[in-house]
Design a protein around this motif. Structure first.
Motif, PDB file in Angstrom:
ATOM      1  N   THR A  40      37.446  35.005  92.395  1.00  0.00           N
ATOM      2  CA  THR A  40      38.226  34.450  93.496  1.00  0.00           C
ATOM      3  C   THR A  40      39.653  34.986  93.398  1.00  0.00           C
ATOM      4  OG1 THR A  40      38.660  32.471  92.172  1.00  0.00           O
ATOM      5  CG2 THR A  40      36.869  32.358  93.758  1.00  0.00           C
ATOM      6  N   THR A  41      40.425  34.716  94.436  1.00  0.00           N
ATOM      7  CA  THR A  41      41.767  35.285  94.500  1.00  0.00           C
ATOM      8  C   THR A  41      42.697  34.360  95.253  1.00  0.00           C
ATOM      9  OG1 THR A  41      43.050  37.175  95.321  1.00  0.00           O
ATOM     10  CG2 THR A  41      41.128  36.560  96.590  1.00  0.00           C
ATOM     11  N   MET A  42      43.991  34.505  94.995  1.00  0.00           N
ATOM     12  CA  MET A  42      45.007  33.771  95.749  1.00  0.00           C
ATOM     13  C   MET A  42      45.664  34.665  96.811  1.00  0.00           C
ATOM     14  SD  MET A  42      46.668  31.393  92.730  1.00  0.00           S
ATOM     15  CE  MET A  42      47.283  30.156  93.884  1.00  0.00           C
ATOM     16  N   SER A  43      45.103  35.833  97.028  1.00  0.00           N
ATOM     17  CA  SER A  43      45.710  36.794  97.950  1.00  0.00           C
ATOM     18  C   SER A  43      45.629  36.350  99.399  1.00  0.00           C
ATOM     19  CB  SER A  43      45.028  38.163  97.809  1.00  0.00           C
ATOM     20  OG  SER A  43      45.288  38.725  96.549  1.00  0.00           O
ATOM     21  N   LYS A  44      44.533  35.696  99.770  1.00  0.00           N
ATOM     22  CA  LYS A  44      44.284  35.448 101.187  1.00  0.00           C
ATOM     23  C   LYS A  44      44.833  34.099 101.645  1.00  0.00           C
ATOM     24  CE  LYS A  44      41.789  39.220 100.639  1.00  0.00           C
ATOM     25  NZ  LYS A  44      42.009  40.089  99.477  1.00  0.00           N
ATOM     26  N   MET A  51      39.121  37.670 107.129  1.00  0.00           N
ATOM     27  CA  MET A  51      40.331  38.157 107.795  1.00  0.00           C
ATOM     28  C   MET A  51      40.071  39.327 108.724  1.00  0.00           C
ATOM     29  SD  MET A  51      42.943  38.098 104.566  1.00  0.00           S
ATOM     30  CE  MET A  51      44.096  39.151 105.431  1.00  0.00           C
ATOM     31  N   PHE A  52      38.780  39.548 109.067  1.00  0.00           N
ATOM     32  CA  PHE A  52      38.444  40.743 109.842  1.00  0.00           C
ATOM     33  C   PHE A  52      37.471  40.418 110.963  1.00  0.00           C
ATOM     34  CE2 PHE A  52      39.065  42.040 105.386  1.00  0.00           C
ATOM     35  CZ  PHE A  52      40.154  42.871 105.536  1.00  0.00           C
ATOM     36  N   ALA A  59      48.591  23.656 103.168  1.00  0.00           N
ATOM     37  CA  ALA A  59      49.077  24.939 103.677  1.00  0.00           C
ATOM     38  C   ALA A  59      47.944  25.962 103.753  1.00  0.00           C
ATOM     39  CB  ALA A  59      50.194  25.464 102.780  1.00  0.00           C
ATOM     40  N   VAL A  60      47.021  25.930 102.798  1.00  0.00           N
ATOM     41  CA  VAL A  60      45.873  26.846 102.819  1.00  0.00           C
ATOM     42  C   VAL A  60      44.995  26.545 104.037  1.00  0.00           C
ATOM     43  CG1 VAL A  60      43.761  27.514 101.608  1.00  0.00           C
ATOM     44  CG2 VAL A  60      45.894  27.225 100.327  1.00  0.00           C
ATOM     45  N   GLU A  61      44.784  25.266 104.316  1.00  0.00           N
ATOM     46  CA  GLU A  61      43.999  24.901 105.500  1.00  0.00           C
ATOM     47  C   GLU A  61      44.712  25.331 106.780  1.00  0.00           C
ATOM     48  OE1 GLU A  61      43.180  20.757 105.304  1.00  0.00           O
ATOM     49  OE2 GLU A  61      42.001  20.916 103.436  1.00  0.00           O
ATOM     50  N   ALA A  79      37.084  32.910 100.125  1.00  0.00           N
ATOM     51  CA  ALA A  79      36.687  31.514  99.968  1.00  0.00           C
ATOM     52  C   ALA A  79      37.540  30.565 100.782  1.00  0.00           C
ATOM     53  CB  ALA A  79      36.762  31.139  98.487  1.00  0.00           C
ATOM     54  N   ASP A  80      38.817  30.894 100.974  1.00  0.00           N
ATOM     55  CA  ASP A  80      39.776  29.957 101.563  1.00  0.00           C
ATOM     56  C   ASP A  80      40.069  30.224 103.033  1.00  0.00           C
ATOM     57  OD1 ASP A  80      40.242  28.574  99.083  1.00  0.00           O
ATOM     58  OD2 ASP A  80      41.417  30.300  98.422  1.00  0.00           O
ATOM     59  N   VAL A  81      39.350  31.166 103.656  1.00  0.00           N
ATOM     60  CA  VAL A  81      39.642  31.506 105.050  1.00  0.00           C
ATOM     61  C   VAL A  81      38.352  31.377 105.861  1.00  0.00           C
ATOM     62  CG1 VAL A  81      40.572  33.231 106.638  1.00  0.00           C
ATOM     63  CG2 VAL A  81      41.420  33.135 104.284  1.00  0.00           C
ATOM     64  N   ALA A  82      38.216  30.248 106.560  1.00  0.00           N
ATOM     65  CA  ALA A  82      36.998  30.000 107.340  1.00  0.00           C
ATOM     66  C   ALA A  82      37.358  29.236 108.606  1.00  0.00           C
ATOM     67  CB  ALA A  82      35.985  29.228 106.507  1.00  0.00           C
TER      68      ALA A  82
END
Length: 409
Positions: free
Chosen positions: A245-249, A333-334, A300-302, A219-222
């Protein structure tokens, strides 16, 4: 009187649910990575999506502070502390306009993978069938198998066809599928969708009485302005399903194992029932630090997404210069990279991946590890920095050049 010893060796019999699991296809690669590193080789690891960047300093500092509080070392509630669940609800409202009740519609999990697996255990049983996207992230199949359920995998690459295939499967299969598992942005293929797709999913779910699990791990990586939509933002979604959802990424907290389930309260109650028998909840100090991350680290996530976008471009630009197809993703991430000809026709995906590792010291995930639909592709992660990714491209170029020379001799 003692009994005579039997000559028959003692036999360990696994449960049928374990015997049903498919062979682990990454075993050969993992062994070679280990052997190479033991011998001193510098292997560039693009196989696993294991974030290499740390969380923000304030998050780590809050973890240390909370860990020094004796009260935080007791057992924690297995659904998560109230303030953390409230922060999850606040993020859903702020980012997606979704209202979720933190008391009944949010649960904290030991990573989304644990929550997903236990949700399958709560919902599935012998004779039940789940629909999963193909190619598939392995846990989407294995968790269903461990719950003694069956899997039907449908091609995810064309979203309209995927929806029509779901409808056809529900119309023709008896008993009808019980569960639909979704994953967007998709791992491994990086396929993305817009909100209208989830609107149609909700309609299908209601029509065919199909429960839905949305795996929203990325969700947070785009990139490039794309904003991944939440399944829960579609009208009626909470009536038919949940989202993990997760806080891993985006938050770089992979090893912390902080995930969330939100949505349908009956499904969350079922998950809580299973978790009540399996665990005592997450270490409370981690939960307190996660609250700080959710409240204070949006910027920081952005920025982390921009870092991944730079890595994506470094890898894809290099591969394009080698003559490979430009497969840069909009999110995740891939890079889901088609193997170029003539290699795609000459060897299996696994053999190609092994060749890159053996001769080029570049580890990638062969697409066949994600089911038959992955044959002909590589999954390449973006966890290394840009310079290392450019180095990986140079190694690949040399490896394939040397292989061509050998083949022509």
């Amino acid at each position: 009187m003692s009994q005579p010893e039997s000559d028959t060796p003692f036999k360990i019999e696994y449960a049928q649910r374990v015997n049903r699991l498919p062979p682990y296809l990454f075993g050969r690669i993992n062994k070679m990575i280990y052997d190479k590193r033991v011998s001193g080789d510098d292997v560039i690891e693009l196989g696993m999506g294991n974030p290499s960047d740390p969380p923000e300093d304030m998050v780590i500092e809050k973890l240390v502070e909370a860990a020094r509080d004796p009260k935080n070392h007791r057992y924690s509630k297995n659904n998560g502390i109230a303030n953390l669940r409230r922060e999850v609800g606040a993020k859903y409202f702020k980012k997606y306009g979704v209202n979720v009740d933190p008391d009944d519609e949010v649960m904290v999990c030991l990573g989304s993978k644990e929550g997903f697996s236990h949700m399958c255990l709560a919902l599935m049983g012998p004779g039940d069938t789940a629909i999963v996207p193909a190619p598939y992230f392995p846990v989407h199949v294995y968790a269903v198998a461990l719950a003694s359920g069956n899997v039907i995998s449908l091609d995810v690459t064309n979203s309209d066809k995927f929806l029509s295939d779901i409808a056809y499967t529900c119309e023709t299969l008896y008993p009808k599928p019980k569960l639909l598992i979704l994953c967007y942005p998709h791992n491994p293929s990086s396929v993305v969708v817009e909100q209208a797709f989830f609107d149609e999913v909700v309609k299908l779910a209601k029509k065919y009485n199909l429960m839905v699990i949305s795996d929203f791990a990325y969700a947070d990586v785009a990139f490039d302005g794309y904003k991944p939509p939440s399944f829960l933002a579609s009208e009626g979604a909470k009536e038919v399903g949940v989202e993990f959802t997760t806080m891993s990424k985006g938050y770089n907290m992979a090893g912390w194992r902080v995930g969330f389930c939100a949505g349908n309260r009956q499904m969350i109650t079922a998950l809580g029932t299973i978790k009540g028998y399996y665990d005592y909840g997450m270490f409370q100090a981690i939960q307190i630090a996660a609250i700080v991350a959710l409240r204070n680290t949006d910027a920081a996530v952005e920025e982390q997404s921009r870092i991944y976008q730079g890595r994506r471009d470094a890898l894809c630009d290099g591969l394009v210069r080698l003559g490979w197809e430009d497969a840069r993703p909009k999110a995740g991430m891939f890079v889901w990279q088609p193997i170029p000809e003539p290699w795609r026709s000459k060897m299996s995906t696994m053999d190609f991946a092994m060749m890159l590792l053996e001769k080029g010291n570049v580890a990638v995930s062969p697409g066949s590890g994600f089911g038959p639909a992955g044959e002909g592709f590589l999954r390449m992660s973006l966890v290394e920095n840009e310079e290392r990714l450019r180095q990986a491209v140079r190694h690949i170029k040399t490896c394939l050049k040397d292989e061509s020379v050998e083949a022509s001799v």
